[in-house]
Design a protein around this motif. Structure first.
Motif, short mmCIF file in Angstrom:
data_model
loop_
_atom_site.label_atom_id
_atom_site.label_comp_id
_atom_site.label_asym_id
_atom_site.label_seq_id
_atom_site.Cartn_x
_atom_site.Cartn_y
_atom_site.Cartn_z
N GLU A 1 -4.60 -8.71 4.29
CA GLU A 1 -4.95 -7.59 3.40
C GLU A 1 -5.02 -8.04 1.94
O GLU A 1 -5.18 -7.20 1.06
CB GLU A 1 -3.94 -6.44 3.55
N VAL B 1 -7.85 0.95 4.86
CA VAL B 1 -7.14 0.43 3.69
C VAL B 1 -8.11 0.30 2.52
O VAL B 1 -9.19 -0.27 2.66
CB VAL B 1 -6.50 -0.95 3.99
N ILE C 1 -6.35 3.40 10.73
CA ILE C 1 -6.05 3.12 9.32
C ILE C 1 -7.29 2.64 8.58
O ILE C 1 -8.02 1.77 9.08
CB ILE C 1 -4.95 2.04 9.19
N ASN D 1 0.83 -1.20 0.00
CA ASN D 1 0.00 0.00 0.00
C ASN D 1 0.86 1.25 0.00
O ASN D 1 1.95 1.25 0.59
CB ASN D 1 -0.86 0.10 1.28
N THR E 1 2.83 2.86 13.67
CA THR E 1 2.48 2.22 12.41
C THR E 1 3.60 1.26 11.99
O THR E 1 4.76 1.64 11.91
CB THR E 1 2.28 3.26 11.29
N ASP F 1 1.02 4.51 1.87
CA ASP F 1 0.47 5.03 3.13
C ASP F 1 0.38 6.55 3.03
O ASP F 1 1.40 7.23 2.89
CB ASP F 1 1.37 4.64 4.31
N GLY G 1 1.89 -1.15 3.62
CA GLY G 1 1.21 -2.42 3.36
C GLY G 1 1.89 -3.51 4.16
O GLY G 1 3.11 -3.56 4.24
N ILE H 1 -4.09 6.99 6.74
CA ILE H 1 -3.64 6.81 8.13
C ILE H 1 -3.67 8.14 8.87
O ILE H 1 -3.14 9.15 8.38
CB ILE H 1 -2.21 6.24 8.17
N ASP I 1 4.30 -5.30 12.04
CA ASP I 1 4.95 -5.88 10.87
C ASP I 1 6.44 -6.13 11.15
O ASP I 1 6.99 -7.15 10.76
CB ASP I 1 4.81 -4.96 9.66
O1 RIB Z 1 0.66 -2.53 9.53
C1 RIB Z 1 0.82 -1.25 9.03
C2 RIB Z 1 0.30 -1.16 7.64
O2 RIB Z 1 -1.08 -1.37 7.67
C3 RIB Z 1 0.48 0.17 6.97
O3 RIB Z 1 1.71 0.29 6.28
C4 RIB Z 1 -0.73 0.27 6.06
O4 RIB Z 1 -0.42 0.17 4.72
C5 RIB Z 1 -1.64 -0.86 6.50
O5 RIB Z 1 -1.60 -1.88 5.60
#
Ligand code: RIB
Ligand code: NA
Length: 292
Positions: A135, A104, A102, A6, A239, A8, A34, A92, A243
């Motif tokens: 996602e 998406v 967020i 994604n 954010t 952002d 993303g 975001i 991940d």
């Molecule tokens: O986990 C963070 C991510 O969630 C962001 O970068 C955004 O794109 C969403 O997918």
């Protein structure tokens, strides 16, 4: 990583508007993001070899993502361009405490399907750890997780955003990675993170990691549950912290760590990622990891 990419679009706010209200925010920042792309970048930056199976549009946001991942050395052989469809976008807002909200818009991510998985079969079968988030469409996740599991590869699923998933998919997860909200969603009610981790581990997945933000993570596996603390860090923008955590976990599992040891390392990556704005821009190199 089989997952989303994604752009952002980030605006800082003092508080979020209620329906019908307008508030003014900061200048717009556009970052590569993303969950799939973030994990690929986080793993590569920590010294791992990462590849992504995903889709972007043939637009400027797609080029931004491609360039960002290429600069980190992520294998893009199975990143497809989808004509006539926008690249995924995440809208975001970041609040004063570094907390984010967020929305998406999946765009090209929603076009990822079993045919893409089939095209990437050799790659998926050769990766020691294959990681997923939600996602991208469930049929792509199920197909790829099946390919990975049949090849004896380790499947890691971050159930984010929350969605119902078939028991057959959950049974492949080693671990299933969820935050407290996602855990409560799956269990149909919240509670103590340790109890939730144990309950989830007893309900299908081979192992479970329940992340609890600044408090670290609770893991549950055949050895029982263990609470693993996170190093303290001042949150500027959370954010992508999940991940970074999941990618670091995958990297260490691929190198043969136990789940507990991998989780201990991964909390350091998550803690590093909250210290600066954006997702990928905040992910650490090994020498930037805070000590436990
Ligand atoms: O986990 C963070 C991510 O969630 C962001 O970068 C955004 O794109 C969403 O997918
Ligand atoms: Na960040």
């Amino acid at each position: 990583m089989v997952g989303s990419l994604n752009a952002d679009l980030v605006v800082g706010v003092e508080r979020r508007p209620v329906p019908g209200e307008t508030v003014l925010g900061s200048d717009l920042a556009t970052h590569p993001g993303g969950k799939g792309a973030n994990q690929a970048v986080a793993a590569a930056r920590l010294g791992g070899r990462a590849a992504i199976v995903g889709r972007v549009g043939d637009d400027g946001h797609g080029a931004l993502l491609r360039d960002a991942l290429a600069a980190e050395g992520v294998d893009l052989a199975h990143l497809a361009a989808t004509p006539g469809v926008p690249t995924g976008v995440a809208l975001i807002t970041v609040g004063p405490d570094g907390d984010n909200s967020i929305i998406v818009s999946p765009g090209a991510n929603a076009r990822l399907g079993p045919a893409d998985v089939e095209a990437a079969r050799a790659l998926i079968e050769s990766a020691p750890v294959v990681s997923f988030q939600l996602e991208v469409p469930l049929p792509a996740v199920e197909a790829a997780a099946g390919v990975a599991a049949r090849a004896g590869r380790r499947v890691v699923l971050n159930l984010s955003p929350s969605a119902p998933v078939p028991d057959g998919l959950l049974a492949l997860c080693d671990p299933l990675v969820v935050n407290e909200h996602e855990a409560a969603f799956l269990l149909g009610g919240g509670g103590d993170p340790g109890r939730m981790a144990a309950a989830l581990a007893g309900s299908g997945p081979r192992s479970v990691a329940v992340t609890v933000g600044a408090d670290g993570v609770v893991v549950a596996d055949g050895r029982g549950t263990a609470a693993i603390p996170s190093p303290r860090s001042d949150a500027v923008d959370t954010t992508g912290a999940g991940d970074a955590f999941t990618a670091a976990l995958c990297l260490r599992l691929a190198r043969g760590d136990s789940l507990r040891d991998a989780a201990r390392y991964a909390t350091r990556a998550g803690a590093a990622a909250v210290r600066s704005p954006g997702a990928q821009s905040s992910f650490p190199r090994p020498d930037e990891l805070p000590a436990l």
